[in-house]
Design a protein around this motif. Sequence first.
Motif, PDB file in Angstrom:
ATOM      1  N   GLN A  23       4.051  64.445  23.227  1.00  0.00           N
ATOM      2  CA  GLN A  23       2.682  64.199  23.693  1.00  0.00           C
ATOM      3  C   GLN A  23       2.655  64.047  25.214  1.00  0.00           C
ATOM      4  N   ILE A  24       3.589  63.266  25.722  1.00  0.00           N
ATOM      5  CA  ILE A  24       3.644  63.006  27.160  1.00  0.00           C
ATOM      6  C   ILE A  24       3.897  64.311  27.922  1.00  0.00           C
ATOM      7  N   ILE A  25       4.824  65.095  27.418  1.00  0.00           N
ATOM      8  CA  ILE A  25       5.096  66.381  28.053  1.00  0.00           C
ATOM      9  C   ILE A  25       3.856  67.273  27.997  1.00  0.00           C
ATOM     10  N   GLY A  26       3.122  67.176  26.894  1.00  0.00           N
ATOM     11  CA  GLY A  26       1.858  67.911  26.772  1.00  0.00           C
ATOM     12  C   GLY A  26       0.862  67.522  27.859  1.00  0.00           C
ATOM     13  N   ILE A  27       0.773  66.241  28.142  1.00  0.00           N
ATOM     14  CA  ILE A  27      -0.151  65.774  29.189  1.00  0.00           C
ATOM     15  C   ILE A  27       0.301  66.294  30.558  1.00  0.00           C
ATOM     16  N   ILE A  28       1.605  66.247  30.810  1.00  0.00           N
ATOM     17  CA  ILE A  28       2.116  66.744  32.094  1.00  0.00           C
ATOM     18  C   ILE A  28       1.833  68.247  32.214  1.00  0.00           C
ATOM     19  N   ASN A  29       2.051  68.975  31.139  1.00  0.00           N
ATOM     20  CA  ASN A  29       1.770  70.420  31.181  1.00  0.00           C
ATOM     21  C   ASN A  29       0.287  70.701  31.429  1.00  0.00           C
ATOM     22  N   LYS A  30      -0.560  69.841  30.876  1.00  0.00           N
ATOM     23  CA  LYS A  30      -2.002  69.978  31.105  1.00  0.00           C
ATOM     24  C   LYS A  30      -2.315  69.795  32.600  1.00  0.00           C
ATOM     25  N   LEU A  31      -1.645  68.816  33.204  1.00  0.00           N
ATOM     26  CA  LEU A  31      -1.845  68.577  34.641  1.00  0.00           C
ATOM     27  C   LEU A  31      -1.316  69.753  35.472  1.00  0.00           C
ATOM     28  N   ILE A  32      -0.179  70.318  35.039  1.00  0.00           N
ATOM     29  CA  ILE A  32       0.382  71.472  35.753  1.00  0.00           C
ATOM     30  C   ILE A  32      -0.597  72.643  35.664  1.00  0.00           C
ATOM     31  N   ASP A  33      -1.173  72.829  34.475  1.00  0.00           N
ATOM     32  CA  ASP A  33      -2.205  73.866  34.294  1.00  0.00           C
ATOM     33  C   ASP A  33      -3.374  73.680  35.233  1.00  0.00           C
ATOM     34  N   SER A  34      -3.763  72.437  35.391  1.00  0.00           N
ATOM     35  CA  SER A  34      -4.962  72.155  36.174  1.00  0.00           C
ATOM     36  C   SER A  34      -4.776  72.499  37.653  1.00  0.00           C
ATOM     37  N   ASP A  40     -12.656  69.527  37.732  1.00  0.00           N
ATOM     38  CA  ASP A  40     -13.353  68.327  38.106  1.00  0.00           C
ATOM     39  C   ASP A  40     -12.385  67.215  38.487  1.00  0.00           C
ATOM     40  N   SER A  41     -12.658  66.531  39.564  1.00  0.00           N
ATOM     41  CA  SER A  41     -11.761  65.440  39.962  1.00  0.00           C
ATOM     42  C   SER A  41     -11.720  64.358  38.883  1.00  0.00           C
ATOM     43  N   GLU A  42     -12.824  64.256  38.145  1.00  0.00           N
ATOM     44  CA  GLU A  42     -12.869  63.266  37.074  1.00  0.00           C
ATOM     45  C   GLU A  42     -11.832  63.580  35.979  1.00  0.00           C
ATOM     46  N   LEU A  43     -11.690  64.866  35.706  1.00  0.00           N
ATOM     47  CA  LEU A  43     -10.723  65.280  34.690  1.00  0.00           C
ATOM     48  C   LEU A  43      -9.304  64.896  35.130  1.00  0.00           C
ATOM     49  N   ILE A  44      -9.037  65.093  36.404  1.00  0.00           N
ATOM     50  CA  ILE A  44      -7.717  64.758  36.943  1.00  0.00           C
ATOM     51  C   ILE A  44      -7.434  63.267  36.791  1.00  0.00           C
ATOM     52  N   SER A  45      -8.378  62.455  37.224  1.00  0.00           N
ATOM     53  CA  SER A  45      -8.108  61.019  37.142  1.00  0.00           C
ATOM     54  C   SER A  45      -8.086  60.556  35.686  1.00  0.00           C
ATOM     55  N   ASP A  46      -8.937  61.165  34.841  1.00  0.00           N
ATOM     56  CA  ASP A  46      -8.899  60.815  33.417  1.00  0.00           C
ATOM     57  C   ASP A  46      -7.542  61.156  32.815  1.00  0.00           C
ATOM     58  N   THR A  47      -7.018  62.324  33.181  1.00  0.00           N
ATOM     59  CA  THR A  47      -5.740  62.754  32.621  1.00  0.00           C
ATOM     60  C   THR A  47      -4.601  61.860  33.114  1.00  0.00           C
ATOM     61  N   LEU A  48      -4.674  61.468  34.374  1.00  0.00           N
ATOM     62  CA  LEU A  48      -3.648  60.552  34.891  1.00  0.00           C
ATOM     63  C   LEU A  48      -3.717  59.194  34.207  1.00  0.00           C
ATOM     64  N   MET A  49      -4.945  58.746  33.967  1.00  0.00           N
ATOM     65  CA  MET A  49      -5.131  57.476  33.258  1.00  0.00           C
ATOM     66  C   MET A  49      -4.601  57.596  31.829  1.00  0.00           C
ATOM     67  N   GLU A  50      -4.891  58.742  31.222  1.00  0.00           N
ATOM     68  CA  GLU A  50      -4.417  59.013  29.863  1.00  0.00           C
ATOM     69  C   GLU A  50      -2.890  58.941  29.842  1.00  0.00           C
ATOM     70  N   MET A  51      -2.287  59.545  30.852  1.00  0.00           N
ATOM     71  CA  MET A  51      -0.835  59.537  30.955  1.00  0.00           C
ATOM     72  C   MET A  51      -0.295  58.112  31.089  1.00  0.00           C
ATOM     73  N   ALA A  52      -0.921  57.319  31.958  1.00  0.00           N
ATOM     74  CA  ALA A  52      -0.471  55.943  32.189  1.00  0.00           C
ATOM     75  C   ALA A  52      -0.609  55.123  30.906  1.00  0.00           C
ATOM     76  N   GLN A  53      -1.739  55.293  30.235  1.00  0.00           N
ATOM     77  CA  GLN A  53      -1.990  54.563  28.998  1.00  0.00           C
ATOM     78  C   GLN A  53      -1.013  54.991  27.902  1.00  0.00           C
ATOM     79  N   TYR A  54      -0.868  56.294  27.795  1.00  0.00           N
ATOM     80  CA  TYR A  54       0.010  56.813  26.750  1.00  0.00           C
ATOM     81  C   TYR A  54       1.461  56.394  26.993  1.00  0.00           C
TER      82      TYR A  54
END
Length: 135
Positions: A23-34, A40-54
């Motif tokens: 899952q974590i690698i999936g989130i990182i890959n999503k960020l690499i895709d982005s 949207d900057s909101e998506l970036i910060s949401d994804t980073l928050m998701e990563m921190a939480q996860y």
Amino acid sequence: MEKINWDDSFSVGVKKIDEQHRQIIGIINKLIDSTNASVDSELISDTLMEMAQYASDHFETEEHLLTEYKYPDYKSHKDHHIEFRKNTVNFSMDTLKYKRTVPVEILTYLKEWWVNHILKIDMKYKAFFVEKDVK
Ligand SMILES: [Fe+2]
């Protein structure tokens, strides 16, 4: 930037932990895709928050298991988690300041930290859990 390709060399042999690592690698890959598209900057910060939480939930699972089975190297393992938590909070805050892509140094840090942590640090408990018959 190249995505992380999960293969068997990433498996620590404990099903729940492997799933969380994927899952974590999936989130990182999503960020690499982005970084390939202006998002949207909101998506970036949401994804980073998701990563921190996860990551935080994942560390809890792992620490719980390591404590339960009295893993001898627990303290130093936990220190690695603490360091990651601290850094993630810092850069989540930075990125909240309206960036449209994740700064490459953050992405590099995330990618390198997780690949290194799973392959070198987590892998150290693989044999330990095999011996305890934890799957
Ligand atoms: Fe870990």
